[in-house]
Design a protein around this motif. Sequence first.
Motif, PDB file in Angstrom:
ATOM      1  N   UNK A  41       0.846  -1.211   0.000  1.00 32.39           N
ATOM      2  CA  UNK A  41       0.000   0.000   0.000  1.00 32.39           C
ATOM      3  C   UNK A  41       0.870   1.244   0.000  1.00 32.39           C
ATOM      4  N   UNK A  42       0.518   2.181  -0.859  1.00 31.13           N
ATOM      5  CA  UNK A  42       1.287   3.417  -0.877  1.00 31.13           C
ATOM      6  C   UNK A  42       0.791   4.333   0.241  1.00 31.13           C
ATOM      7  N   UNK A  43       1.718   4.799   1.050  1.00 30.49           N
ATOM      8  CA  UNK A  43       1.321   5.628   2.182  1.00 30.49           C
ATOM      9  C   UNK A  43       1.067   7.058   1.752  1.00 30.49           C
ATOM     10  N   UNK A  44       0.154   7.707   2.508  1.00 29.76           N
ATOM     11  CA  UNK A  44      -0.177   9.093   2.188  1.00 29.76           C
ATOM     12  C   UNK A  44       0.949  10.021   2.605  1.00 29.76           C
ATOM     13  N   UNK A  45       1.168  11.041   1.819  1.00 30.48           N
ATOM     14  CA  UNK A  45       2.117  12.078   2.213  1.00 30.48           C
ATOM     15  C   UNK A  45       1.791  13.374   1.477  1.00 30.48           C
TER      16      UNK A  45
END
Lengths: 264, 444
Positions: free
Chosen positions: B1-5
């Motif tokens: 999962x790509x993390x939010x930033x």
Amino acid sequence: MQPILIATAAVAIIGLLIGLLLVTVGKKFKVETDPREAAVREALPGNNCGGCGYAGCDAMAAAIVSGQAPVNGCPVGGSAVAEKIARIMDVETVAAEKKAAFVKCSGDCEHAAAKSHYVGIEDCASALASGLSSKSCDYGCLGFGSCANVCGFGAICVVDGLARIDRSKCVACGKCVAVCPRHLIELVPKSAAFAVRCSNKDRGPAVKKVCSAGCIGCKLCEKQCENEAISVENNISHINYEKCAGCGKCAEKCPVKAIYLTFP
Amino acid sequence: MKLKTFRGGVHPEGHKELSKSLPVEAYLPKGDLIFPTNQHIGKPARPVVKKGDKVLAGQLLAEADGFVSANIICSCSGTVKAVEERHTISGSRATCVIVENDGQFTLASGVGKERREGTFSNKDILDAIKAAGIVGLGGAGFPTHVKLTSKNPEAIDYIIANGSECEPYITCDDVLMQRENRAIVEGLKLVLRLFPNAQGIIAIENNKPEAIQAMEAVCAGEKQVYVQQVLAKYPEGGERNLISVVTGRDLKFGQLPADVGCIVCNVSTLYAIYCAVYHSEPLMERYFTVSGDAIVHPRTMSVCIGTSCEELIHAAGGIKDGCTAKKVLCGGPMMGIAMSSLNVPISKNNNALTVLAEDPVEQAQTQMTACIRCGRCAHVCPIHLVPQMMAEAAQHGDLERYEQKLYGLDCIACGSCTYVCPAKRPLMQLFKQTKAAIMASKRK
């Protein structure tokens, strides 16, 4: 041949029309100027230093002519310029007393206790904002030379972490007074013989801790003075130059030798 | 999962392993404690004790003077030595209450009294927060009771618990989340009671797996509260960035978090709220990190507010042999304030001391060149400003352009631009100073 003639005629007519327009506009929107303004401007030194409080000599000339500024308002020109302007304005004047800037601090590297090493923008206000300064005193000269940088007359230099003013070069424009973040610079009459070289408002023991040349508020000077010209308020001594006779008794008696005008 | 930033930001070396694994001790101060009256944003508190008074731990020393102000609470027992001006961490002077510590830490009556759920109203919660003198413990020091007093509580959709401790070296929030996970969630639920439509989000950077695990364990059965992982990047914990990362809402120029339906509280603030409401414990202690490459035993401790920095460095084993502490920072290396004296007390909103053997600023200054207009500063600015142009305006004294055209007042002074600048220009210092100058001229 004909196209050349047409073009020449067209350009000539357009030129004539624009010329007429300029003449009408020039007459209609003419701004009345006082001829004295140019003369006053001519009499002013032309340094545009801003020491009078106006944006340069042009603004000052306009202010004098409109009566907003006094004829002797130029701190740089002094009595000679004041007289010239008075003649133009056809008024009587007394020349303003010539003043020169004076740094109310004697805490150089030798006298003031060291505190911390500041690295960052080389400017007094920046150093003050960072809370780091080379000296422990909370009132004294920071020594980064913001005053020297604004001086247009080369009268200030920083020696041993303390700003020194060459009073013969100073024209009292007041730029250094405005820029010093610790408000240490005062305009002192050129005729004065003595001044208190400290601004520390703390009590004696606290001053002793941070500087060996600081005013400790002992009031010895106050007791010495016969003219009531020197007084201690908020633990700091100050001279009233209108009353000071320049006898030097206060300076002689001062235990920390904080009363002197120029460096030996 | 790509993390939010968020867009921008930098990746400074964390050095968090230095201080996060050791067991947490409560450090009890031995020397005198100093309590500045200006430990918060707003009007300084008004001292209510005088020289010679006997005081107990948890007793009020100075009371809030006005709405935007906070109480100052004594964290030890002893005698008031003086109420006078002293130097504080920032290098300036402030009125301080100095308490001679008797070493007993006798609690004042009423402190530590348990309160059961259901026995207090929403107003009681706010009153308890105000009486406890709680302010934003993440660093800003904004009085919490003011933040939580809203004209329109229905409009708030999210309460974000800020566990994104992005500043290098600092681990106090990380350690707190591992140890007091349940209390933080209870604190968050207390705040949620004040805002009927709000959801609680605990935002934690992914470089703190232990904290995420601990918080997720207690959030498992909760309906209103959940943990949101975010990518570890500096300054992820900045209020504006965190809001935009977690909720996708952007703050426009001059907007406050409440304007977009969000309130951000640091996890330590929530912990303090829990202690104040359920245990009647005012804000006397906090988690504090003493770290840096010049410290013998870098660690996170629970310390009393008002303890001198010198004692805390000593408590962490002192300075390494053969090493000189060239730079002592209150806070971390990115946003911390350089200190000129260690004989100053820590305030509520201070979370760390970083002691460095080398001064990176000094090294940078010797290599400083003119701006080469590479634009890297604009690339990393988390607020999407153009630091290069702001610096130009600031240097020319064009404050109008700085404020109106370049939105320089929005700068959060995170230091990302200074960190990446290849010309080593002191951008952040310039912006901080220019901002202060504009604010000062506005007050006039």
